[in-house]
Design a protein around this motif. Sequence first.
Motif, PDB file in Angstrom:
ATOM      1  N   ARG A  12     -21.423 -37.433  -1.840  1.00 32.07           N
ATOM      2  CA  ARG A  12     -22.845 -37.789  -1.961  1.00 32.07           C
ATOM      3  C   ARG A  12     -23.267 -38.857  -0.951  1.00 32.07           C
ATOM      4  O   ARG A  12     -24.407 -39.304  -0.982  1.00 32.07           O
ATOM      5  N   TRP A  13     -22.358 -39.296  -0.098  1.00 31.13           N
ATOM      6  CA  TRP A  13     -22.633 -40.437   0.784  1.00 31.13           C
ATOM      7  C   TRP A  13     -23.039 -40.024   2.199  1.00 31.13           C
ATOM      8  O   TRP A  13     -22.470 -39.112   2.779  1.00 31.13           O
ATOM      9  N   LEU A  14     -24.029 -40.765   2.707  1.00 34.91           N
ATOM     10  CA  LEU A  14     -24.425 -40.640   4.110  1.00 34.91           C
ATOM     11  C   LEU A  14     -24.234 -41.998   4.796  1.00 34.91           C
ATOM     12  O   LEU A  14     -24.281 -43.044   4.126  1.00 34.91           O
ATOM     13  N   PHE A  15     -24.066 -41.958   6.121  1.00 30.17           N
ATOM     14  CA  PHE A  15     -23.719 -43.175   6.868  1.00 30.17           C
ATOM     15  C   PHE A  15     -24.254 -43.071   8.288  1.00 30.17           C
ATOM     16  O   PHE A  15     -24.030 -42.072   8.972  1.00 30.17           O
ATOM     17  N   VAL A  16     -24.975 -44.105   8.751  1.00 32.11           N
ATOM     18  CA  VAL A  16     -25.384 -44.179  10.166  1.00 32.11           C
ATOM     19  C   VAL A  16     -24.970 -45.533  10.744  1.00 32.11           C
ATOM     20  O   VAL A  16     -24.883 -46.534  10.021  1.00 32.11           O
ATOM     21  N   HIS A  17     -24.744 -45.558  12.043  1.00 29.40           N
ATOM     22  CA  HIS A  17     -24.296 -46.764  12.722  1.00 29.40           C
ATOM     23  C   HIS A  17     -24.981 -46.852  14.079  1.00 29.40           C
ATOM     24  O   HIS A  17     -25.059 -45.869  14.797  1.00 29.40           O
ATOM     25  N   ASN A  18     -25.495 -48.011  14.403  1.00 25.01           N
ATOM     26  CA  ASN A  18     -25.994 -48.297  15.739  1.00 25.01           C
ATOM     27  C   ASN A  18     -25.152 -49.426  16.296  1.00 25.01           C
ATOM     28  O   ASN A  18     -25.150 -50.523  15.739  1.00 25.01           O
ATOM     29  N   GLY A  19     -24.431 -49.147  17.372  1.00 26.51           N
ATOM     30  CA  GLY A  19     -23.570 -50.183  17.934  1.00 26.51           C
ATOM     31  C   GLY A  19     -22.314 -49.572  18.494  1.00 26.51           C
ATOM     32  O   GLY A  19     -22.314 -48.401  18.889  1.00 26.51           O
ATOM     33  N   VAL A  20     -21.250 -50.348  18.498  1.00 26.27           N
ATOM     34  CA  VAL A  20     -20.073 -49.861  19.196  1.00 26.27           C
ATOM     35  C   VAL A  20     -18.822 -50.561  18.671  1.00 26.27           C
ATOM     36  O   VAL A  20     -18.878 -51.719  18.241  1.00 26.27           O
ATOM     37  N   GLY A  39     -22.986 -54.128  15.713  1.00 21.21           N
ATOM     38  CA  GLY A  39     -23.883 -53.098  15.234  1.00 21.21           C
ATOM     39  C   GLY A  39     -24.565 -53.324  13.910  1.00 21.21           C
ATOM     40  O   GLY A  39     -24.444 -54.370  13.269  1.00 21.21           O
ATOM     41  N   THR A  40     -25.329 -52.302  13.556  1.00 20.94           N
ATOM     42  CA  THR A  40     -25.980 -52.246  12.258  1.00 20.94           C
ATOM     43  C   THR A  40     -25.577 -50.928  11.607  1.00 20.94           C
ATOM     44  O   THR A  40     -25.259 -49.955  12.290  1.00 20.94           O
ATOM     45  N   ILE A  41     -25.565 -50.933  10.291  1.00 18.82           N
ATOM     46  CA  ILE A  41     -25.088 -49.792   9.512  1.00 18.82           C
ATOM     47  C   ILE A  41     -26.034 -49.566   8.344  1.00 18.82           C
ATOM     48  O   ILE A  41     -26.556 -50.530   7.770  1.00 18.82           O
ATOM     49  N   ALA A  42     -26.253 -48.295   7.983  1.00 19.25           N
ATOM     50  CA  ALA A  42     -26.866 -47.985   6.687  1.00 19.25           C
ATOM     51  C   ALA A  42     -25.992 -46.959   5.997  1.00 19.25           C
ATOM     52  O   ALA A  42     -25.463 -46.053   6.646  1.00 19.25           O
ATOM     53  N   THR A  43     -25.858 -47.110   4.699  1.00 12.99           N
ATOM     54  CA  THR A  43     -25.123 -46.111   3.924  1.00 12.99           C
ATOM     55  C   THR A  43     -25.770 -45.992   2.547  1.00 12.99           C
ATOM     56  O   THR A  43     -26.373 -46.953   2.056  1.00 12.99           O
ATOM     57  N   THR A  44     -25.696 -44.799   1.977  1.00 16.77           N
ATOM     58  CA  THR A  44     -26.370 -44.552   0.704  1.00 16.77           C
ATOM     59  C   THR A  44     -25.647 -43.470  -0.074  1.00 16.77           C
ATOM     60  O   THR A  44     -25.017 -42.589   0.514  1.00 16.77           O
ATOM     61  N   ASP A  45     -25.763 -43.573  -1.387  1.00 15.40           N
ATOM     62  CA  ASP A  45     -25.246 -42.515  -2.268  1.00 15.40           C
ATOM     63  C   ASP A  45     -26.389 -41.687  -2.840  1.00 15.40           C
ATOM     64  O   ASP A  45     -26.191 -40.904  -3.750  1.00 15.40           O
ATOM     65  N   GLY A  46     -27.592 -41.906  -2.328  1.00 12.20           N
ATOM     66  CA  GLY A  46     -28.750 -41.176  -2.817  1.00 12.20           C
ATOM     67  C   GLY A  46     -29.511 -41.951  -3.890  1.00 12.20           C
ATOM     68  O   GLY A  46     -30.642 -41.601  -4.224  1.00 12.20           O
ATOM     69  N   GLU A  47     -28.893 -43.011  -4.397  1.00 11.43           N
ATOM     70  CA  GLU A  47     -29.555 -43.841  -5.406  1.00 11.43           C
ATOM     71  C   GLU A  47     -29.890 -45.217  -4.830  1.00 11.43           C
ATOM     72  O   GLU A  47     -30.996 -45.697  -4.965  1.00 11.43           O
ATOM     73  N   ARG A  48     -28.896 -45.820  -4.203  1.00 11.91           N
ATOM     74  CA  ARG A  48     -29.091 -47.119  -3.588  1.00 11.91           C
ATOM     75  C   ARG A  48     -28.798 -47.017  -2.092  1.00 11.91           C
ATOM     76  O   ARG A  48     -28.093 -46.102  -1.660  1.00 11.91           O
ATOM     77  N   LEU A  49     -29.350 -47.953  -1.330  1.00 11.23           N
ATOM     78  CA  LEU A  49     -29.222 -47.916   0.135  1.00 11.23           C
ATOM     79  C   LEU A  49     -28.747 -49.285   0.594  1.00 11.23           C
ATOM     80  O   LEU A  49     -29.421 -50.289   0.368  1.00 11.23           O
ATOM     81  N   TRP A  50     -27.566 -49.307   1.234  1.00 10.72           N
ATOM     82  CA  TRP A  50     -27.036 -50.575   1.744  1.00 10.72           C
ATOM     83  C   TRP A  50     -27.228 -50.644   3.264  1.00 10.72           C
ATOM     84  O   TRP A  50     -27.005 -49.642   3.953  1.00 10.72           O
TER      85      TRP A  50
END
Lengths: 279, 279, 279, 279
Positions: free
Chosen positions: A106-114, A185-196
């Motif tokens: 259920r998890w999604l993840f994006v990253h900007n950076g290196v 970098g910066t990161i976002a991750t979520t389980d569809g309920e909460r977003l970190w």
Amino acid sequence: MCRWMAWSGQPMLMDEFLFKTKHGLVDQSLHSRMGAETTNGDGFGVGWYGAGDGPAYYHSISPAWGDENLRELAAHVETRLFLAHVRATSGTAVQQTNCHPFRHGRWLFVHNGVLRGFHLMRRDLMLAVDPALYPLIEGTTDSEVLFFLAVTLGLEDDPPGAVARAIGLVEDVGRRHGVEYPFQGTIATTDGERLWAFRYASDGKARSLYFSTSYETLKMLYPDDPRLDDFDEETRVVVSEPLGDLVGVWNPVPEASWGVVQPGPDELSTFRPAPPVAA
Amino acid sequence: MCRWMAWSGQPMLMDEFLFKTKHGLVDQSLHSRMGAETTNGDGFGVGWYGAGDGPAYYHSISPAWGDENLRELAAHVETRLFLAHVRATSGTAVQQTNCHPFRHGRWLFVHNGVLRGFHLMRRDLMLAVDPALYPLIEGTTDSEVLFFLAVTLGLEDDPPGAVARAIGLVEDVGRRHGVEYPFQGTIATTDGERLWAFRYASDGKARSLYFSTSYETLKMLYPDDPRLDDFDEETRVVVSEPLGDLVGVWNPVPEASWGVVQPGPDELSTFRPAPPVAA
Amino acid sequence: MCRWMAWSGQPMLMDEFLFKTKHGLVDQSLHSRMGAETTNGDGFGVGWYGAGDGPAYYHSISPAWGDENLRELAAHVETRLFLAHVRATSGTAVQQTNCHPFRHGRWLFVHNGVLRGFHLMRRDLMLAVDPALYPLIEGTTDSEVLFFLAVTLGLEDDPPGAVARAIGLVEDVGRRHGVEYPFQGTIATTDGERLWAFRYASDGKARSLYFSTSYETLKMLYPDDPRLDDFDEETRVVVSEPLGDLVGVWNPVPEASWGVVQPGPDELSTFRPAPPVAA
Amino acid sequence: MCRWMAWSGQPMLMDEFLFKTKHGLVDQSLHSRMGAETTNGDGFGVGWYGAGDGPAYYHSISPAWGDENLRELAAHVETRLFLAHVRATSGTAVQQTNCHPFRHGRWLFVHNGVLRGFHLMRRDLMLAVDPALYPLIEGTTDSEVLFFLAVTLGLEDDPPGAVARAIGLVEDVGRRHGVEYPFQGTIATTDGERLWAFRYASDGKARSLYFSTSYETLKMLYPDDPRLDDFDEETRVVVSEPLGDLVGVWNPVPEASWGVVQPGPDELSTFRPAPPVAA
């Protein structure tokens, strides 16, 4: 090196933020103002929660500004939570398996950076991934390895702790290979309920990150703006760089911080990598 | 699971074999007669030796039959040695980094077949790759790992020995993971001067492989065929399945064999995997 | 709206100009200094004369800066005459059939610029194309229609006259549809022997165009530069904007001009559109 | 020459028919049993009605069987009406603008078949398209021209009449160019409320077409099949060739017929092209 955005709130068509907003994410793919590069044209991806099981994604190796299918999807997919990411590669191949968001369950993840010096530490980091997760790594980016390290280190139970341990490991491995400032970098991750969301760099100079102020503040600031009628009090946008032109809408996330967007009050805390404990 | 061909001889335009020959390789991408699948439409690649340093390649995720650029290249690139490969994926992503031929320095490599249970052994096999070569692995196929194992185990000095050691390792690792017959397939590899071909399967039922008979034999068989005027005595074609319609042109390579096409007499020998010696 | 370059001289690998030269054409795809847009990321193409019949081309919808196959081709195709073009679409689809150079028989054609109000005049212009050529139009750009108009109006016999008649027709049709300044741009076309270049705009403000000074001048200017050893006296480069950093190498082509690069002395003349004569 | 399907009924995830059903449309892209070709690998498209304004589409030049994004969309887009189409080109380019369904306003259109001798009649047919619609033609297929002819000839008011006039015109133009049997194929078109399907060939041998029998019949035939619990009485599927393995589910549409799926009773009638009346 990439731009991303995250939306959490009432169901919206994605194109509101990708195409219609002034300086929306697709415009940032061509004319980023605050990124390491102006152009983020090495593919893109969107991931969303809606019908069907778990999150969906659309990954493309075309630049976001010219992808006809993205226009179609953005104008016809309604969702209460989505992540979008435009990519500027730091050297790995332009291919769909290297496009964010990455997904596990259920998890999604994006990253900007290196991960600086990734070619030096790739093998060691891959070895640190849970062998059961290893075959699920489909691409060749530093970001995907970081994601699967975080999953290995407990993302599903404790996202801030798992990301702290993953970045701590990256710093440890990087330094053993002579890289002074391994993470950026910066990161976002979520389980569809909460977003970190996370903002951190080993050298203390992380990529920019902003979140929208609370709806109540916005309504006080702009009592007559009809755009705000579409929003409710649980609405929150997190972005690499500000969208649109409403002064006062955006709060910078401080260096070395993490926050969570969730039902009820959101939170913002200090981020500190957790180096691995010597055995 | 793929078809390939190799040409070594006087300079020729590639389209002679890819498009113009009856049942040429591009036709095999749509209508393979002897392959595990009829359709080999999951991308393709050609690699050739000519102008510039080292071999060139062209990799595409389009089916070979519909790729306009392949028609152009084939009709305008003249070369005395090339490999071509049409892919039918056994599960890994359709992306350019997964297209054959793979390349390292002056070497090219194509594989038709499969490492059975690759997801079980991928991590162990990746660990066995020379750490200095590890960052050069750009895709996610079993074939590319096999190639870099062969490079690790001495391909540049002793191709038949290195391939024997690489397949021996695959069989050893596979069996430790409970895979009875881990290897299946045919291989071609070249340094631009000589061309080695292999046919082997752990269960003794390898994919088909053919080589063209010697020019002298051909000339005796078909004294009046003008097509043979284009060939000289060093010309040799190696193919997954026969091209064209000349009866008697093609010799099957026996099970568990390897051969080398080279200036002067070619060779054909028995192939036997060389399992790793316990430390 | 696009950048292009043309090379005519002794056989060279294309990557000398596409990748290796400072501010080469691929760098211009990402960081154009003088174009209408900074980014020319909507596909690209190269066309060259070499082995096989007639010119070859490679067209891709990826940005030139990230296309692995372009790197391969550029480093391994040697040619004495080539055209290369990076595209920034003015609205028509990003697809291979819309990539320059366009080809007819032995002729190649590139265009940087726009037919303003093309959607208004497309039908009339298509009607003016020779019905025998009509089915050969594969894409939807203004540039391809312009090319086939020039072929219709005598390109193969009199290139400057045919281009003058084609642009004259465009201006006539455009003005009948209320477009004040219908044509804008630069053009290169070649039959593989000679290379014609044009610079013209209906409003007198055409896109930039430069040609390299003669080899003899260069040699006098830079007697010690070893790069010039690769060139001979018939060598000429024509570019949308200067490559590299040698001051004095580049001569601007004046507004409303055309020139021809050919064996022996080149020529530069005034360009004047030739409107159609009323029947 | 293509396969297609149409669904009209209660909201469903598209993958039920594209991937999960035995011999679903994606399987037909690789292993068509009744088509002119076994392989329909030259791109595909889906169009659906749901959130946002008007219908959405997703067009891809990858084979349907290998397109990761199609799997994602199919598993996460829920719709009460969609068209899907897998393409085998009869010669025109493999590019997104040549993928079905074509769209105009609220209308979608798919075609399986061919306008024989299209290169001969393309110019005349393009001239017959309403000049206001002419600039909207983005691709180069016979099918898209047929669609815009139907729009020109009244599709939005009288679909069966407009298609009869469009095919009548094609036959008239074709015969004037010496083509004996100009039209061949099946068509589906919809405004999101009703769905029209056509089967016709100039030589009386049209491609196959089937529709599902009524829900009531199905329920009587298979009282214990839980799959039917998902269906209601307004549910209808129209397909080039049968999906799945339920005997008795599929009725062939007779030669030279058209039908409409709509709220309330559906209809099936004879189709007869309407040639243009001489002025």
